[in-house]
Enzyme design. Structure first.
Site: not given
Lengths: 96, 480
Positions: B78, B153, B177
């Site tokens: 990420k 996210s 997330s």
């Protein structure tokens, strides 16, 4: 609730955020709505709770000796910092 | 089957036997990425040349007789995790061109293990959000229905795994997330215990709940990745000293006699179809020999209000470092004073959600309001923690749906920030208590995946892999 424009402007000043007038207007409503929602916590009985920062972790200490970064990493960091002088980063004049 | 469709365990066998090479595996992933990047936008940066170089290096190690769980396995990280020499943007204009000067500990560990980094995935800017719609680079699409969000996210990571761009991806979970996008994309998503995995090199959001964890195609794979990234780190003083277990080996162990508590409050108000999916989950757990009992956690619902006081408070502090001086967006100076230029760097660099959270945090921490909001939230947090502790004296694992519904359409939650916050209604309290949890694909509603959440006591990741993999096999649900 809807927050006052002055409140948003004050918060923006404290947090060093430049906001357009349309943003100020929008955040008055949006932040007000969130604060209404989180404000429901006032109804929770927390009288039995003693607040403490302690948990199962403990502080990890080391000697306060400077650790020199690898040169490649230093250069990568420095080149993104803008103007430098005498090992420091040069910025605009702060005090008027 | 295309090589990029393999899971970690299957790829491991084929790599070790010499049937395939890491180079072939990596090339298959890169081909898939190039084919679907424009459609799904799951990646912000793809490092093709570097990935191929790493794959070749992994193949050399394999030829030399070396083996290791992740040697030669391609993955995405990420984009809020620092990767040395590679752009790391946090999904934000503020760090649009930032080149990380060092590796996050998890990235360094994976490099040593011989995993192959394919690139960085899309996220809501600074991990603020539940859909990736807050990304400066545009929203990622859900591979199951490109009109819908992948969740957030860690939406890019979830979509990349679901669409077979890689064999695993790293995400971060602060209030849901990893788990929520895993649920929306039909993959496994593991949030380890707070402190189980180092946060060094993770761009801080909520320092007291942030955790890095894996998104994978199978639950066993999540255990394998966790073992590779977990452990004490002198560079992160909140990491735990307890031994890192071989979490992957918990997969396949019987769960006969395991006491599982389903949280009744999380089943109230669920749609008919979501209830059906959860009934299916409960039935499978019973078939596997687990005991299922109802558990009431009346304070669980406080998770969102507590989270949206504590998170903005910590965010307002953590984002203070982004000022355009040492790194980050710099506005044109013209004749601006120091203060005005400083404010403009931040005002231009941050998106609306970041600004909302910074200002909310500033408000709830300020004199006159901190007792009512921040201290009260920290006190209520203790109630949540105590309630979980008490529940775990009665049961081994807790069960909830991961999300109340499957993936929503792009734009559906745009009008009101609060409606987006409520997406994490079953996830946030777990983060506040620092507990480990996993989202396991549980079924489909109108063709869209939805996951169930298993929660364990602190450092109970083994039990999560054990129960999760048993459930996954019983549901036969790991085919995406």
């Amino acid at each position: 609730m809807i927050l006052a424009k002055e409140t948003i402007k004050h918060l923006a000043e404290l947090a060093r955020l430049s906001l357009k007038p349309s943003e100020v207007k929008r955040y008055c409503v949006e932040l007000g709505s969130v604060l209404d929602y989180v404000g429901q916590l006032s109804e929770v009985d927390t009288s039995q709770i003693k607040l403490t920062a302690a948990n199962s972790l403990s502080n990890v200490w080391r000697e306060d000796d400077p650790v020199i970064w690898p040169e490649g990493e230093v250069n990568l960091a420095k080149y993104q910092a803008g103007e430098s002088e005498a090992g420091g980063i040069k910025v605009k004049r702060v005090l008027i | 089957m295309n090589l990029n469709e393999l899971d970690i365990q299957s790829a491991r066998e084929k790599l070790d036997s010499g049937e395939i090479t890491s180079l072939e595996l990596t090339q298959a992933c890169l081909a898939r990425i190039k084919k679907h990047q424009r459609k799904l936008r799951a990646a912000i940066t793809i490092c093709e040349a570097e990935a191929l170089r790493q794959a070749v290096a992994a193949d050399k190690r394999l030829i030399n007789g070396e083996t290791g769980p992740l040697l030669g396995i391609p993955y995405f990280a990420k984009d809020n995790m620092l990767t040395r020499g590679l752009r790391t943007t946090a999904g934000s204009k503020m760090l649009e061109n930032y080149i990380a000067p060092y590796d996050a500990t998890v990235v360094r560990k994976l490099e040593e293990a011989g995993a192959v980094l394919l690139g960085k995935t899309n996220l809501d800017a600074f991990a603020h959000g539940s859909s990736t719609e807050n990304s400066y680079f545009g929203a990622t699409r859900n591979p199951h229905d490109t009109r819908r969000v992948p969740g957030g996210s860690s939406g890019g990571s979830a979509a990349a795994v679901a669409d077979n761009w890689c064999l695993f991806a790293l995400g971060s979970d602060t209030g849901g997330s990893i788990r929520q996008p895993a649920s929306f994309c039909g993959v496994a998503g593991l949030k380890p215990s707070y402190g189980r995995v180092s946060r060094h090199g993770l761009i801080s959001m909520t320092s007291s709940t942030d955790v890095i964890g894996p998104l994978t195609k199978t639950v066993a794979d999540a255990g394998i990745v966790l073992s590779a990234i977990a452990g004490l780190d002198p560079l992160d003083s909140t990491t735990r000293p307890e031994e890192v277990l071989a979490y992957g080996e918990f997969a396949g162990k019987s769960i006969r006699g395991l006491r599982i508590g389903y949280v009744t409050e999380c089943f109230d108000g669920l749609s008919h179809s979501a209830l059906n999916v959860m009934s299916g989950v409960k039935n499978k757990l019973l078939e596997l020999g687990a005991e299922l009992v109802p558990v009431s956690l009346p304070h669980l619902k406080l998770g969102i209000p507590v989270y949206y006081i504590i998170t903005p408070a910590e965010v307002s502090s953590n984002l203070a470092r982004l000022d355009g001086l040492r790194y980050g967006h710099r506005a044109s100076e013209d004749k601006l004073s120091w203060n005005d230029w400083f404010k403009k760097n931040r005002g231009e660099g941050f998106g609306p959600e970041a600004k909302r959270r910074i200002m909310l945090g500033t408000y709830v921490l300020s004199a006159g309001y901190s007792d009512k909001y921040y201290h009260q939230a920290q006190a209520a947090r203790q109630l949540i923690i105590q309630e979980f502790q008490s529940a775990f004296t009665e049961v081994d694992i807790l069960l909830t749906p991961t999300t109340p519904h499957p993936a929503f359409k792009l734009g559906a939650n745009s009008k009101d920030p609060l409606s987006m916050y409520l997406e994490d209604i079953f996830a946030a309290a777990v983060s506040l208590a620092g507990l480990p949890a996993i989202s396991v694909p549980a079924g489909k509603i109108a063709g869209l995946p939805i996951g169930c959440q298993l929660i364990a006591p602190l450092l109970g990741e083994g039990k999560l892999i054990q129960a999760g993999s048993g459930l996954e096999k019983a549901l036969n649900n790991f085919n995406i």
